[in-house]
Write a protein that holds these residues in place. Structure first.
Motif, short mmCIF file in Angstrom:
data_model
loop_
_atom_site.label_atom_id
_atom_site.label_comp_id
_atom_site.label_asym_id
_atom_site.label_seq_id
_atom_site.Cartn_x
_atom_site.Cartn_y
_atom_site.Cartn_z
N MET A 25 25.45 38.99 40.39
CA MET A 25 26.75 39.65 40.47
C MET A 25 26.58 41.06 41.01
O MET A 25 27.33 41.50 41.89
CB MET A 25 27.40 39.68 39.10
N ASN A 26 25.61 41.78 40.48
CA ASN A 26 25.40 43.15 40.94
C ASN A 26 24.99 43.20 42.41
O ASN A 26 25.48 44.06 43.16
CB ASN A 26 24.33 43.83 40.07
N ARG A 27 24.13 42.28 42.82
CA ARG A 27 23.72 42.26 44.22
C ARG A 27 24.89 41.84 45.12
O ARG A 27 25.04 42.35 46.24
CB ARG A 27 22.54 41.29 44.42
N HIS A 28 25.73 40.93 44.64
CA HIS A 28 26.89 40.51 45.43
C HIS A 28 27.84 41.69 45.65
O HIS A 28 28.33 41.90 46.77
CB HIS A 28 27.64 39.39 44.71
N LEU A 29 28.08 42.47 44.61
CA LEU A 29 28.97 43.63 44.75
C LEU A 29 28.37 44.65 45.72
O LEU A 29 29.10 45.22 46.56
CB LEU A 29 29.21 44.27 43.38
N ASP A 30 27.06 44.87 45.63
CA ASP A 30 26.42 45.79 46.56
C ASP A 30 26.53 45.29 48.00
O ASP A 30 26.88 46.03 48.91
CB ASP A 30 24.94 45.96 46.20
N ARG A 31 26.22 44.00 48.16
CA ARG A 31 26.19 43.41 49.51
C ARG A 31 27.57 43.40 50.16
O ARG A 31 27.70 43.67 51.35
CB ARG A 31 25.64 41.97 49.42
N CYS A 32 28.59 43.09 49.38
CA CYS A 32 29.92 42.88 49.95
C CYS A 32 30.78 44.14 50.01
O CYS A 32 31.76 44.18 50.77
CB CYS A 32 30.67 41.80 49.17
N TYR A 33 30.42 45.17 49.21
CA TYR A 33 31.29 46.34 49.16
C TYR A 33 30.58 47.65 49.47
O TYR A 33 31.22 48.60 49.91
CB TYR A 33 31.95 46.43 47.77
N LEU A 34 29.29 47.73 49.23
CA LEU A 34 28.57 48.97 49.49
C LEU A 34 27.68 48.91 50.73
O LEU A 34 27.47 49.92 51.39
CB LEU A 34 27.72 49.35 48.27
N GLU A 35 27.14 47.74 51.03
CA GLU A 35 26.24 47.60 52.17
C GLU A 35 26.93 47.02 53.41
O GLU A 35 26.42 47.15 54.51
CB GLU A 35 25.07 46.68 51.79
N LYS A 36 28.08 46.41 53.22
CA LYS A 36 28.76 45.75 54.32
C LYS A 36 29.33 46.77 55.29
O LYS A 36 30.00 47.73 54.88
CB LYS A 36 29.89 44.86 53.77
N HIS A 41 34.50 36.94 52.55
CA HIS A 41 33.53 37.96 52.97
C HIS A 41 32.74 37.59 54.21
O HIS A 41 32.39 38.47 55.00
CB HIS A 41 32.56 38.25 51.83
N PHE A 42 32.42 36.30 54.37
CA PHE A 42 31.52 35.91 55.46
C PHE A 42 32.04 34.68 56.21
O PHE A 42 31.33 33.68 56.33
CB PHE A 42 30.12 35.62 54.91
N PRO A 43 33.26 34.70 56.70
CA PRO A 43 33.79 33.52 57.40
C PRO A 43 32.98 33.21 58.67
O PRO A 43 32.72 34.09 59.48
CB PRO A 43 35.22 33.94 57.75
N GLY A 44 32.56 31.96 58.78
CA GLY A 44 31.82 31.54 59.96
C GLY A 44 30.37 31.99 59.99
O GLY A 44 29.70 31.84 61.01
N VAL A 80 38.00 43.31 52.51
CA VAL A 80 39.31 42.65 52.39
C VAL A 80 40.02 43.18 51.15
O VAL A 80 39.45 43.20 50.06
CB VAL A 80 39.14 41.12 52.31
N GLN A 81 41.27 43.59 51.32
CA GLN A 81 42.03 44.10 50.19
C GLN A 81 42.23 43.02 49.13
O GLN A 81 42.58 41.89 49.45
CB GLN A 81 43.38 44.63 50.66
N GLY A 82 42.02 43.39 47.89
CA GLY A 82 42.20 42.46 46.78
C GLY A 82 40.96 41.63 46.47
O GLY A 82 40.91 40.96 45.44
N ALA A 83 39.94 41.67 47.35
CA ALA A 83 38.74 40.86 47.14
C ALA A 83 37.97 41.31 45.91
O ALA A 83 37.45 40.48 45.15
CB ALA A 83 37.84 40.93 48.38
N LEU A 84 37.92 42.62 45.68
CA LEU A 84 37.19 43.14 44.53
C LEU A 84 37.83 42.70 43.22
O LEU A 84 37.14 42.34 42.27
CB LEU A 84 37.13 44.66 44.61
N LEU A 85 39.16 42.69 43.19
CA LEU A 85 39.86 42.24 41.99
C LEU A 85 39.62 40.76 41.75
O LEU A 85 39.44 40.31 40.61
CB LEU A 85 41.36 42.51 42.12
N TRP A 95 34.29 29.59 43.10
CA TRP A 95 34.34 30.98 43.55
C TRP A 95 33.50 31.17 44.81
O TRP A 95 33.90 31.90 45.73
CB TRP A 95 33.83 31.90 42.45
N GLY A 96 32.32 30.54 44.85
CA GLY A 96 31.42 30.70 45.99
C GLY A 96 32.07 30.27 47.28
O GLY A 96 31.93 30.94 48.32
N TYR A 97 32.78 29.15 47.26
CA TYR A 97 33.44 28.67 48.48
C TYR A 97 34.51 29.65 48.93
O TYR A 97 34.58 30.02 50.11
CB TYR A 97 34.07 27.29 48.23
N ILE A 98 35.35 30.10 47.98
CA ILE A 98 36.44 31.02 48.33
C ILE A 98 35.87 32.37 48.77
O ILE A 98 36.32 32.97 49.76
CB ILE A 98 37.39 31.20 47.13
#
Length: 206
Positions: free
Chosen positions: A72-83, A141-144, A88-93, A133-136
């Motif tokens: 979870m911590n790495r996902h948050l870093d990867r998708c919101y701090l390192e990206k 975050h990473f379409p395609g 995407v608005q609302g993705a963090l919620l 959750w993984g599919y959505i």
């Protein structure tokens, strides 16, 4: 003093990580307390019988909790701090809502270690929620593209299938078999996603 957009996102991620860490800590604390009983004077004493009964579920619980907290911590870093692209608005919620559900299920699993297979069912629900959750999340975050969430989903599908066979198979050692599945799932998880969990300075994020 006004905060920049990156600073606002970082503070939001930190807040969510803190809440998630608190619930995970409560789940771990509850799992340990479940293996302890009270004596006549109100003091705590270890029950060998209860320890043996809860051992498979406790081990499975730990081997599930650690990669979920780490991931979870790495996902948050990867998708919101390192990206580098826009978030995407609302993705963090959305991510927080799912993580909170998963951590709550982990708490229930820790509370029910000695209640037959209930703890394992809760861990199975964690895997199921994580797959959905993984599919959505991948589409958000990473379409395609390839991503860590697709690997997690694939690993969980395999583990869930094996666990289902163990539960439906008529034998008396189901907890130990399910414990082995949880251990194997985590080993495969770290093996296939090692660069994601422990990225190097020059490694490409996966």
């Amino acid at each position: 003093m006004s905060l920049g957009r990156d600073e606002i996102v970082e503070r939001s991620v930190d807040s969510i990580s803190t809440i998630y860490a608190i619930v995970i800590a409560l789940a771990l604390s509850q799992s340990i307390q479940t293996l302890i009983t009270k004596d006549a004077t109100g003091g705590a004493e270890l029950s060998i019988e209860k320890l043996l009964t809860g051992t498979p579920a406790f081990v499975a619980f730990l081997f599930t909790l650690v990669p979920f907290w780490h991931g979870m911590n790495r996902h948050l870093d990867r998708c919101y701090l390192e990206k580098s692209s826009a978030v995407v608005q609302g993705a963090l919620l959305f991510d927080f809502s799912v993580f909170f559900i998963e951590s709550s299920l982990l708490f229930i699993a820790g509370w029910s270690l000695r209640s037959g297979l209930i703890s394992f069912y809760c861990l199975g629900l964690v895997l199921l929620v994580d797959m959905i959750w993984g599919y959505i999340s991948h589409q958000i975050h990473f379409p395609g593209k390839k991503s860590h969430v697709r690997r997690w989903a694939a690993i969980n599908i395999g583990a869930g299938f094996i666990a289902f066979l163990i539960v439906t198979f008529p034998w008396n050692q189901k907890p130990w078999g399910l414990m082995a599945v949880a251990i194997l799932r985590t080993i495969v998880d770290y093996w296939l996603c090692w660069d994601f969990y422990f990225p190097t300075a020059d490694a490409e994020a996966k």
